[in-house]
Design a protein around this motif. Sequence first.
Motif, PDB file in Angstrom:
ATOM      1  N   UNK A 296       0.882  -1.097   0.137  1.00 51.25           N
ATOM      2  CA  UNK A 296      -0.039   0.141   0.056  1.00 51.25           C
ATOM      3  C   UNK A 296       0.845   1.374   0.050  1.00 51.25           C
ATOM      4  N   UNK A 297       0.055   2.428   0.116  1.00 54.47           N
ATOM      5  CA  UNK A 297       0.490   3.699   0.092  1.00 54.47           C
ATOM      6  C   UNK A 297       1.853   3.841   1.247  1.00 54.47           C
ATOM      7  N   UNK A 298       1.525   3.624   2.282  1.00 50.60           N
ATOM      8  CA  UNK A 298       2.842   3.429   3.290  1.00 50.60           C
ATOM      9  C   UNK A 298       4.218   2.857   3.013  1.00 50.60           C
ATOM     10  N   UNK A 299       4.143   1.681   2.126  1.00 49.45           N
ATOM     11  CA  UNK A 299       4.993   0.988   1.873  1.00 49.45           C
ATOM     12  C   UNK A 299       5.805   2.058   0.857  1.00 49.45           C
ATOM     13  N   UNK A 300       4.969   2.302  -0.403  1.00 50.45           N
ATOM     14  CA  UNK A 300       5.499   2.990  -1.493  1.00 50.45           C
ATOM     15  C   UNK A 300       6.286   4.542  -1.146  1.00 50.45           C
ATOM     16  N   UNK A 301       5.655   5.031   0.105  1.00 54.02           N
ATOM     17  CA  UNK A 301       6.003   6.210   0.534  1.00 54.02           C
ATOM     18  C   UNK A 301       7.566   6.036   1.208  1.00 54.02           C
ATOM     19  N   UNK A 302       7.425   4.782   1.837  1.00 57.29           N
ATOM     20  CA  UNK A 302       8.841   4.870   2.469  1.00 57.29           C
ATOM     21  C   UNK A 302      10.114   4.219   1.598  1.00 57.29           C
ATOM     22  N   UNK A 303       9.645   4.169   0.207  1.00 55.63           N
ATOM     23  CA  UNK A 303      10.774   3.746  -0.785  1.00 55.63           C
ATOM     24  C   UNK A 303      11.375   5.268  -1.187  1.00 55.63           C
ATOM     25  N   UNK A 304      12.810   4.942  -1.292  1.00 56.17           N
ATOM     26  CA  UNK A 304      13.730   6.071  -1.491  1.00 56.17           C
ATOM     27  C   UNK A 304      13.530   6.477  -3.258  1.00 56.17           C
ATOM     28  N   UNK A 305      13.709   7.916  -3.008  1.00 58.86           N
ATOM     29  CA  UNK A 305      13.552   8.602  -4.497  1.00 58.86           C
ATOM     30  C   UNK A 305      14.955   8.520  -4.974  1.00 58.86           C
ATOM     31  N   UNK A 306      14.845   8.611  -6.636  1.00 52.19           N
ATOM     32  CA  UNK A 306      16.158   8.523  -7.076  1.00 52.19           C
ATOM     33  C   UNK A 306      17.126   9.728  -6.965  1.00 52.19           C
ATOM     34  N   UNK A 307      18.264   9.558  -6.900  1.00 43.14           N
ATOM     35  CA  UNK A 307      19.149  10.764  -6.487  1.00 43.14           C
ATOM     36  C   UNK A 307      18.528  12.028  -7.399  1.00 43.14           C
ATOM     37  N   UNK A 308      18.448  13.294  -6.954  1.00 44.78           N
ATOM     38  CA  UNK A 308      17.981  14.383  -7.715  1.00 44.78           C
ATOM     39  C   UNK A 308      18.522  14.518  -9.177  1.00 44.78           C
ATOM     40  N   UNK A 309      20.104  14.287  -8.984  1.00 45.32           N
ATOM     41  CA  UNK A 309      20.586  14.361 -10.372  1.00 45.32           C
ATOM     42  C   UNK A 309      20.466  13.550 -11.473  1.00 45.32           C
ATOM     43  N   UNK A 310      19.713  12.476 -11.079  1.00 43.71           N
ATOM     44  CA  UNK A 310      19.434  11.179 -12.218  1.00 43.71           C
ATOM     45  C   UNK A 310      18.439  11.732 -13.073  1.00 43.71           C
ATOM     46  N   UNK A 311      18.779  11.276 -14.327  1.00 45.78           N
ATOM     47  CA  UNK A 311      17.774  11.650 -15.446  1.00 45.78           C
ATOM     48  C   UNK A 311      16.462  10.904 -15.461  1.00 45.78           C
ATOM     49  N   UNK A 312      16.126  10.058 -14.319  1.00 42.34           N
ATOM     50  CA  UNK A 312      14.906   9.267 -14.071  1.00 42.34           C
ATOM     51  C   UNK A 312      14.219  10.059 -12.906  1.00 42.34           C
ATOM     52  N   UNK A 313      14.937  10.981 -12.343  1.00 44.74           N
ATOM     53  CA  UNK A 313      14.159  11.502 -11.030  1.00 44.74           C
ATOM     54  C   UNK A 313      12.935  11.961 -11.588  1.00 44.74           C
ATOM     55  N   UNK A 314      12.764  12.764 -12.623  1.00 47.56           N
ATOM     56  CA  UNK A 314      11.438  13.473 -12.746  1.00 47.56           C
ATOM     57  C   UNK A 314      10.512  12.567 -13.090  1.00 47.56           C
TER      58      UNK A 314
END
Length: 147
Positions: free
Chosen positions: A55-73
């Motif tokens: 659920x949502x709680x699990x997904x919210x706990x996932x890390x975000x890609x580094x801000x400089x990564x081209x995949x971040x946006x």
Amino acid sequence: FSAEMHAARACRHSCGQDEKCHAECPKPWMPMYEACESAAPVMKCHRECRHSHGGRECHQACPAPPAMSKLAPVFQKTRECHMSCAHGDHGCHHSCPRTCHIHKMCAFVTSAVDCHTACAHGDRECHHSCPKVRELWGGEVRGDLHI
């Protein structure tokens, strides 16, 4: 990207068997490879959340890609869309951007680069057996991602 790939190939051919020269040739696929490597823990976490129905709680706990990564946006836009959907609103979730093409592209790029890296310099048979990064541009693997 096609022009960059042609330039890299021309460089490698002009180097002949000179390993140092080959190492200095452009590697236009490396930004994709590096973006995929930095996004791997993110994709793994979200995949585990989906499989465990976390659920949502699990997904919210996932890390975000580094801000400089081209995949971040791409991941940020997808995350924002899904988080704005009400629980159980399948229509909303299906309208959100999908990242499955990123998973396919990253698996392909990673396998190609890893295979070529494992080949000894000058081992043409090994290199020819590896997936070709240029196959990304055939449409099947790339999807709609432009890096």
